[in-house]
Write a protein that holds these residues in place. Structure first.
Motif, PDB file in Angstrom:
ATOM      1  N   VAL A  32       2.294 -22.731  39.205  1.00 14.23           N
ATOM      2  CA  VAL A  32       1.567 -22.171  40.338  1.00 14.23           C
ATOM      3  C   VAL A  32       2.139 -22.697  41.648  1.00 14.23           C
ATOM      4  O   VAL A  32       2.327 -21.946  42.621  1.00 14.23           O
ATOM      5  CB  VAL A  32       0.070 -22.510  40.220  1.00 14.23           C
ATOM      6  N   GLN A  33       2.437 -23.981  41.685  1.00 14.24           N
ATOM      7  CA  GLN A  33       2.984 -24.563  42.915  1.00 14.24           C
ATOM      8  C   GLN A  33       4.342 -23.966  43.252  1.00 14.24           C
ATOM      9  O   GLN A  33       4.668 -23.720  44.417  1.00 14.24           O
ATOM     10  CB  GLN A  33       3.095 -26.079  42.746  1.00 14.24           C
ATOM     11  N   GLN A  34       5.140 -23.702  42.217  1.00 14.50           N
ATOM     12  CA  GLN A  34       6.440 -23.075  42.460  1.00 14.50           C
ATOM     13  C   GLN A  34       6.274 -21.662  43.013  1.00 14.50           C
ATOM     14  O   GLN A  34       7.029 -21.231  43.903  1.00 14.50           O
ATOM     15  CB  GLN A  34       7.255 -23.046  41.170  1.00 14.50           C
ATOM     16  N   ASN A  35       5.288 -20.918  42.516  1.00 12.59           N
ATOM     17  CA  ASN A  35       5.042 -19.564  43.027  1.00 12.59           C
ATOM     18  C   ASN A  35       4.517 -19.595  44.462  1.00 12.59           C
ATOM     19  O   ASN A  35       4.837 -18.716  45.271  1.00 12.59           O
ATOM     20  CB  ASN A  35       4.044 -18.832  42.131  1.00 12.59           C
ATOM     21  N   LEU A  36       3.711 -20.613  44.785  1.00 10.78           N
ATOM     22  CA  LEU A  36       3.197 -20.713  46.147  1.00 10.78           C
ATOM     23  C   LEU A  36       4.313 -21.002  47.150  1.00 10.78           C
ATOM     24  O   LEU A  36       4.246 -20.580  48.303  1.00 10.78           O
ATOM     25  CB  LEU A  36       2.136 -21.816  46.225  1.00 10.78           C
ATOM     26  N   ARG A  37       5.340 -21.732  46.722  1.00 13.14           N
ATOM     27  CA  ARG A  37       6.458 -21.996  47.630  1.00 13.14           C
ATOM     28  C   ARG A  37       7.202 -20.715  48.010  1.00 13.14           C
ATOM     29  O   ARG A  37       7.871 -20.653  49.032  1.00 13.14           O
ATOM     30  CB  ARG A  37       7.432 -22.977  46.989  1.00 13.14           C
ATOM     31  N   LYS A  38       7.124 -19.704  47.150  1.00 13.06           N
ATOM     32  CA  LYS A  38       7.805 -18.441  47.413  1.00 13.06           C
ATOM     33  C   LYS A  38       6.846 -17.365  47.907  1.00 13.06           C
ATOM     34  O   LYS A  38       7.234 -16.186  47.998  1.00 13.06           O
ATOM     35  CB  LYS A  38       8.493 -17.947  46.131  1.00 13.06           C
ATOM     36  N   HIS A  39       5.607 -17.719  48.198  1.00 10.92           N
ATOM     37  CA  HIS A  39       4.601 -16.719  48.570  1.00 10.92           C
ATOM     38  C   HIS A  39       4.928 -16.109  49.930  1.00 10.92           C
ATOM     39  O   HIS A  39       5.582 -16.720  50.776  1.00 10.92           O
ATOM     40  CB  HIS A  39       3.218 -17.373  48.607  1.00 10.92           C
ATOM     41  N   SER A  40       4.455 -14.887  50.124  1.00  6.15           N
ATOM     42  CA  SER A  40       4.698 -14.201  51.393  1.00  6.15           C
ATOM     43  C   SER A  40       3.909 -14.818  52.537  1.00  6.15           C
ATOM     44  O   SER A  40       4.273 -14.668  53.701  1.00  6.15           O
ATOM     45  CB  SER A  40       4.352 -12.720  51.258  1.00  6.15           C
ATOM     46  N   SER A  41       2.816 -15.508  52.217  1.00 10.80           N
ATOM     47  CA  SER A  41       1.996 -16.138  53.260  1.00 10.80           C
ATOM     48  C   SER A  41       2.635 -17.458  53.678  1.00 10.80           C
ATOM     49  O   SER A  41       2.883 -18.345  52.853  1.00 10.80           O
ATOM     50  CB  SER A  41       0.584 -16.387  52.733  1.00 10.80           C
ATOM     51  N   MET A  42       2.882 -17.584  54.983  1.00 11.33           N
ATOM     52  CA  MET A  42       3.476 -18.824  55.496  1.00 11.33           C
ATOM     53  C   MET A  42       2.513 -19.994  55.324  1.00 11.33           C
ATOM     54  O   MET A  42       2.939 -21.134  55.081  1.00 11.33           O
ATOM     55  CB  MET A  42       3.858 -18.647  56.965  1.00 11.33           C
ATOM     56  N   VAL A  43       1.217 -19.742  55.408  1.00  9.78           N
ATOM     57  CA  VAL A  43       0.224 -20.816  55.277  1.00  9.78           C
ATOM     58  C   VAL A  43       0.280 -21.414  53.874  1.00  9.78           C
ATOM     59  O   VAL A  43       0.293 -22.630  53.692  1.00  9.78           O
ATOM     60  CB  VAL A  43      -1.176 -20.276  55.604  1.00  9.78           C
ATOM     61  N   LEU A  44       0.345 -20.550  52.844  1.00 11.43           N
ATOM     62  CA  LEU A  44       0.396 -21.051  51.474  1.00 11.43           C
ATOM     63  C   LEU A  44       1.714 -21.741  51.182  1.00 11.43           C
ATOM     64  O   LEU A  44       1.773 -22.708  50.413  1.00 11.43           O
ATOM     65  CB  LEU A  44       0.166 -19.899  50.501  1.00 11.43           C
ATOM     66  N   ARG A  45       2.788 -21.255  51.785  1.00 14.75           N
ATOM     67  CA  ARG A  45       4.083 -21.901  51.568  1.00 14.75           C
ATOM     68  C   ARG A  45       4.069 -23.322  52.126  1.00 14.75           C
ATOM     69  O   ARG A  45       4.590 -24.252  51.520  1.00 14.75           O
ATOM     70  CB  ARG A  45       5.195 -21.091  52.230  1.00 14.75           C
ATOM     71  N   ARG A  46       3.456 -23.494  53.302  1.00 16.72           N
ATOM     72  CA  ARG A  46       3.390 -24.826  53.909  1.00 16.72           C
ATOM     73  C   ARG A  46       2.405 -25.713  53.176  1.00 16.72           C
ATOM     74  O   ARG A  46       2.659 -26.905  52.976  1.00 16.72           O
ATOM     75  CB  ARG A  46       3.021 -24.714  55.377  1.00 16.72           C
ATOM     76  N   ALA A  47       1.307 -25.156  52.728  1.00 17.01           N
ATOM     77  CA  ALA A  47       0.292 -25.963  52.052  1.00 17.01           C
ATOM     78  C   ALA A  47       0.711 -26.354  50.648  1.00 17.01           C
ATOM     79  O   ALA A  47       0.254 -27.373  50.121  1.00 17.01           O
ATOM     80  CB  ALA A  47      -1.026 -25.191  52.009  1.00 17.01           C
ATOM     81  N   ALA A  48       1.571 -25.577  50.003  1.00 24.77           N
ATOM     82  CA  ALA A  48       1.973 -25.871  48.622  1.00 24.77           C
ATOM     83  C   ALA A  48       2.681 -27.206  48.513  1.00 24.77           C
ATOM     84  O   ALA A  48       2.596 -27.891  47.488  1.00 24.77           O
ATOM     85  CB  ALA A  48       2.888 -24.753  48.105  1.00 24.77           C
ATOM     86  N   GLU A  49       3.363 -27.626  49.575  1.00 27.90           N
ATOM     87  CA  GLU A  49       4.087 -28.891  49.539  1.00 27.90           C
ATOM     88  C   GLU A  49       3.137 -30.086  49.589  1.00 27.90           C
ATOM     89  O   GLU A  49       3.484 -31.174  49.121  1.00 27.90           O
ATOM     90  CB  GLU A  49       5.072 -28.961  50.713  1.00 27.90           C
ATOM     91  N   ALA A  50       1.947 -29.908  50.166  1.00 29.36           N
ATOM     92  CA  ALA A  50       1.008 -31.019  50.332  1.00 29.36           C
ATOM     93  C   ALA A  50      -0.153 -30.983  49.351  1.00 29.36           C
ATOM     94  O   ALA A  50      -1.021 -31.850  49.386  1.00 29.36           O
ATOM     95  CB  ALA A  50       0.470 -31.038  51.762  1.00 29.36           C
ATOM     96  N   MET A  51      -0.198 -29.985  48.474  1.00 30.25           N
ATOM     97  CA  MET A  51      -1.317 -29.850  47.538  1.00 30.25           C
ATOM     98  C   MET A  51      -1.160 -30.808  46.366  1.00 30.25           C
ATOM     99  O   MET A  51      -0.054 -31.032  45.873  1.00 30.25           O
ATOM    100  CB  MET A  51      -1.405 -28.407  47.029  1.00 30.25           C
ATOM    101  N   GLU A  52      -2.297 -31.370  45.918  1.00 27.66           N
ATOM    102  CA  GLU A  52      -2.345 -32.222  44.740  1.00 27.66           C
ATOM    103  C   GLU A  52      -3.337 -31.632  43.758  1.00 27.66           C
ATOM    104  O   GLU A  52      -4.441 -31.245  44.114  1.00 27.66           O
ATOM    105  CB  GLU A  52      -2.751 -33.647  45.122  1.00 27.66           C
ATOM    106  N   PHE A  53      -2.923 -31.573  42.496  1.00 25.72           N
ATOM    107  CA  PHE A  53      -3.771 -31.029  41.440  1.00 25.72           C
ATOM    108  C   PHE A  53      -4.628 -32.161  40.887  1.00 25.72           C
ATOM    109  O   PHE A  53      -4.107 -33.172  40.376  1.00 25.72           O
ATOM    110  CB  PHE A  53      -2.906 -30.406  40.353  1.00 25.72           C
ATOM    111  N   LEU A  54      -5.972 -32.000  40.959  1.00 25.64           N
ATOM    112  CA  LEU A  54      -6.903 -33.036  40.515  1.00 25.64           C
ATOM    113  C   LEU A  54      -7.502 -32.746  39.160  1.00 25.64           C
ATOM    114  O   LEU A  54      -8.046 -33.653  38.526  1.00 25.64           O
ATOM    115  CB  LEU A  54      -8.028 -33.201  41.544  1.00 25.64           C
ATOM    116  N   GLY A  55      -7.422 -31.527  38.690  1.00 29.48           N
ATOM    117  CA  GLY A  55      -8.000 -31.173  37.404  1.00 29.48           C
ATOM    118  C   GLY A  55      -8.784 -29.883  37.506  1.00 29.48           C
ATOM    119  O   GLY A  55      -8.754 -29.173  38.528  1.00 29.48           O
TER     120      GLY A  55
END
Length: 634
Positions: A494-517
């Motif tokens: 999912v994180q890899q797909n977010l890095r390629k997303h058309s939304s610039m916000v999701l692309r920037r946020a994907a680098e700082a997101m942490e999966f907690l469960g």
């Protein structure tokens, strides 16, 4: 009897043996004899004929195509010209473009025959007709062949412009064929423009060139352009096999393949080489004969050298090279053979089905025995080195040294790890899927074994703003092992797909997101971001797009439980006082000390301990069992 007499008189015993109407063609008797005395017998005349045999005609001229049906490998040109003749849509100027020895002059002469043959223009004509034979032999008054390299002046083109107005002598058209037309001077081109644009109805122009980029656009626009392609190796080998049958020569299939490959798409080159090999071997030709006379390396020798390179054995590779150079092999052609081998191997790795239809069966079988197959990155690195070698070795003074150095570099390519592989490992991205032919084989690169104690750090691209990244000292929460086990966790995808997303916000946020469960259908995520990014993540459109990406991997009812923590804004740096206006009168401005967190000044040595404590560097050192030897600042 006069030497030039066409009805000689015979005397004595020769008179009884002489035929009723004996004719002696004067062009067959040597011109040094002014008169033949009457007491000479007929045997003198017969001996004179035998002293001057007809000269040998090379295979390239003997088997030159005489009709459209005999042209090899240029079906697109033949079809276009044939349709134009049948429909009466014959242009007044043709331009044939292509490398040497592929049929430009042959097609021009055949087109001239089709236009001027009896009852023409027509596609099917008799090549043994008088007019056609005159054109083939270059003695037709209506087909004028001009060498552009030696007839390139303005005066010669002016003479052509004056002569083109006269009607043809025997045929229907007056045809001018200019070979190597790009050799004409610019003044000659300008003098030809008007005639080429509006020629007389009985005039046709045919141009041929190997360097079309040197022609003025005004010339090209007035012609119908035909781009002739290089002839395939299969068509060349088939043509040589036909010639061998007519010449009574036995030649092996391997020898024909080498001759065709060495011709590089030129039929004339292949026929000339075949003519030479017949003179060397006689009526039976084997593969070893072709390799010996042309200084080529055989398939087995190239395979042996390539296997030494793939094994990373520099000593064995150098010994193979020494053996080949001792046999007089041409290093330039050996480089080309190695480049062709690795190109074919890459084709076999990428598309096995295409390789089986295009490559030789023996070569395909050889590739199938290579286990494990090299990776695509390694193949591209080898090919890149060989391309550079081919560019430099042509002009090298000591070719052996350059070739041996490149072989050593090729053997060391396997020990190198590409930057892309390092980034994929550190960011947790899955490697590119292998090809069907190599899916069962292990990777040829050294496997990367991450440490069991080192946590997988989040990726930190270079283009990210430092204020939007999570703090490196912050420890991620430990996820529930039941819900976030490594083998069932789809978050990296999912994180890899977010890095390629058309939304610039999701692309920037994907680098700082942490999966907690996960908690039921809720995917718990945490992101540390700036105020602007946090506000953008709170918008409904961004949440919907994030949920849509999560549902692709976590299930149709998945939704994001996002915990956003805003990072404090960086304090604005106070502007430094201008040198001319100090902030405190009477005090000289001092240089500000660089902060410990700022980048070191150029030339200042880096702190090795601080560098090793960086989480990303520490993970790389543990993953590769490496150590830092030295640090350099840029």
């Amino acid at each position: 009897m006069s030497y030039f007499s066409r009805s000689p008189s015979f005397h004595g015993a020769d008179a009884a043996r002489a035929p009723p109407t004996a004719a002696v063609p004067s062009r067959r008797i040597h011109k040094s004899a002014a008169r033949i005395p009457e007491n000479y017998s007929l045997n003198f005349i017969r001996a004179t004929y035998l002293c001057f045999p007809v000269s040998y005609q090379v295979l390239a001229r003997k088997y030159r195509p005489q009709t459209f049906a005999e042209i090899v490998g240029q079906d697109h040109v033949v079809r276009t010209l044939a349709n134009a003749i049948q429909t009466g849509r014959i242009a007044h100027a043709f331009l044939f473009v292509g490398p040497r020895g592929i049929g430009k002059t042959s097609i021009a002469r055949i087109l001239a025959k089709a236009l001027n043959c009896p009852g023409g223009p027509k596609v099917e004509f008799d090549p043994q007709d008088d007019l056609c034979r005159e054109i083939a032999e270059g003695r037709s008054l209506d087909v004028i062949e001009i060498d552009g390299a030696s007839n390139n002046s303005v005066d010669q083109i002016r003479e052509l412009n004056d002569a083109v107005r006269f009607a043809p002598a025997r045929g229907q058209f007056k045809i001018y064929y200019i070979d190597e037309v790009h050799m004409l001077s610019m003044g000659a081109f300008n003098a030809l423009l008007k005639t080429l644009e509006e020629p007389p109805a009985h005039a046709k122009f045919i141009f041929a060139t190997t360097e079309v980029h040197k022609l003025p656009a005004t010339i090209i626009s007035r012609c119908q352009r035909f781009d002739l392609k290089r002839i395939s190796d299969a068509d060349i080998a088939k043509q040589l096999q036909m010639i061998a049958g007519k010449e009574g020569v036995e030649v092996s299939a391997a020898a024909l393949r080498i001759l065709a490959r060495n011709a590089e798409g030129g039929m004339r080159d292949a026929e000339s080489a075949f003519d030479q090999i017949i003179s060397f071997c006689g009526k039976k030709i084997e593969e070893s004969d072709v390799l010996t006379i042309f200084g080529l390396a055989g398939s087995r020798e190239v395979w042996a050298l390539a296997e030494a390179i793939q094994a990373g054995d520099a000593d064995l590779a150098l010994r193979r090279v020494r053996e080949l150079t001792a046999q007089g092999k041409d290093l330039i052609r050996l480089t080309q053979e190695l480049l062709r081998y690795h190109r074919n191997l890459l084709l076999f790795i990428v598309s096995p089905d295409m390789a089986r239809t295009e490559l030789d069966p023996d070569e395909v079988h050889h590739f199938g025995t290579l286990q494990p197959l090299p990776t695509r990155d390694l193949m591209l690195a080898w090919i890149d080195e060989l391309v550079h070698l081919e560019e430099r070795i042509r002009f090298a003074l000591v070719k052996e040294v350059l070739f041996e150095i490149t072989m050593i570099r090729l053997t060391e390519q396997r020990q190198k790890i590409s930057l892309e592989a390092v980034i994929r490992h550190l960011t947790g991205q899955a490697p590119s899927s292998p090809s069907p032919s190599s899916s069962s084989s292990s990777s040829s690169s050294p496997p990367i074994q991450p440490s069991a104690q080192a946590p997988a750090p989040n990726p930190k691209p270079e283009t990210r703003n430092q204020s939007e990244l999570p703090s490196p000292n912050r420890k991620p929460e430990t996820a529930n092992p039941e819900t976030s086990a490594a083998e069932s966790n789809p978050w990296p995808r999912v994180q890899q797909n977010l890095r390629k997303h058309s939304s610039m916000v999701l692309r920037r946020a994907a680098e700082a997101m942490e999966f907690l469960g996960t908690s039921g259908s809720t995917v718990r995520l945490r992101v540390a971001a700036s105020a602007t990014l946090a506000q953008s993540l709170a918008s409904p459109a961004t949440r919907d797009a994030l949920n849509e990406e999560l549902r692709k991997s976590f299930g149709p009812s998945a939704s994001a439980g996002l915990e956003i923590s805003e990072l404090p804004p960086e304090p604005a740096a106070a502007p430094a006082p201008a040198p001319s206006e100090p902030a405190f009168p009477g005090l000289k401005p001092e240089k500000a000390e660089p902060s410990s967190t700022s980048a070191p000044a150029p030339g200042k040595p880096l702190d090795k301990g601080e560098f090793e404590n960086d989480p990303l560097i520490r993970a790389a050192l543990e993953a590769f069992s490496a150590r830092i030897v030295s640090l350099k600042s840029t």
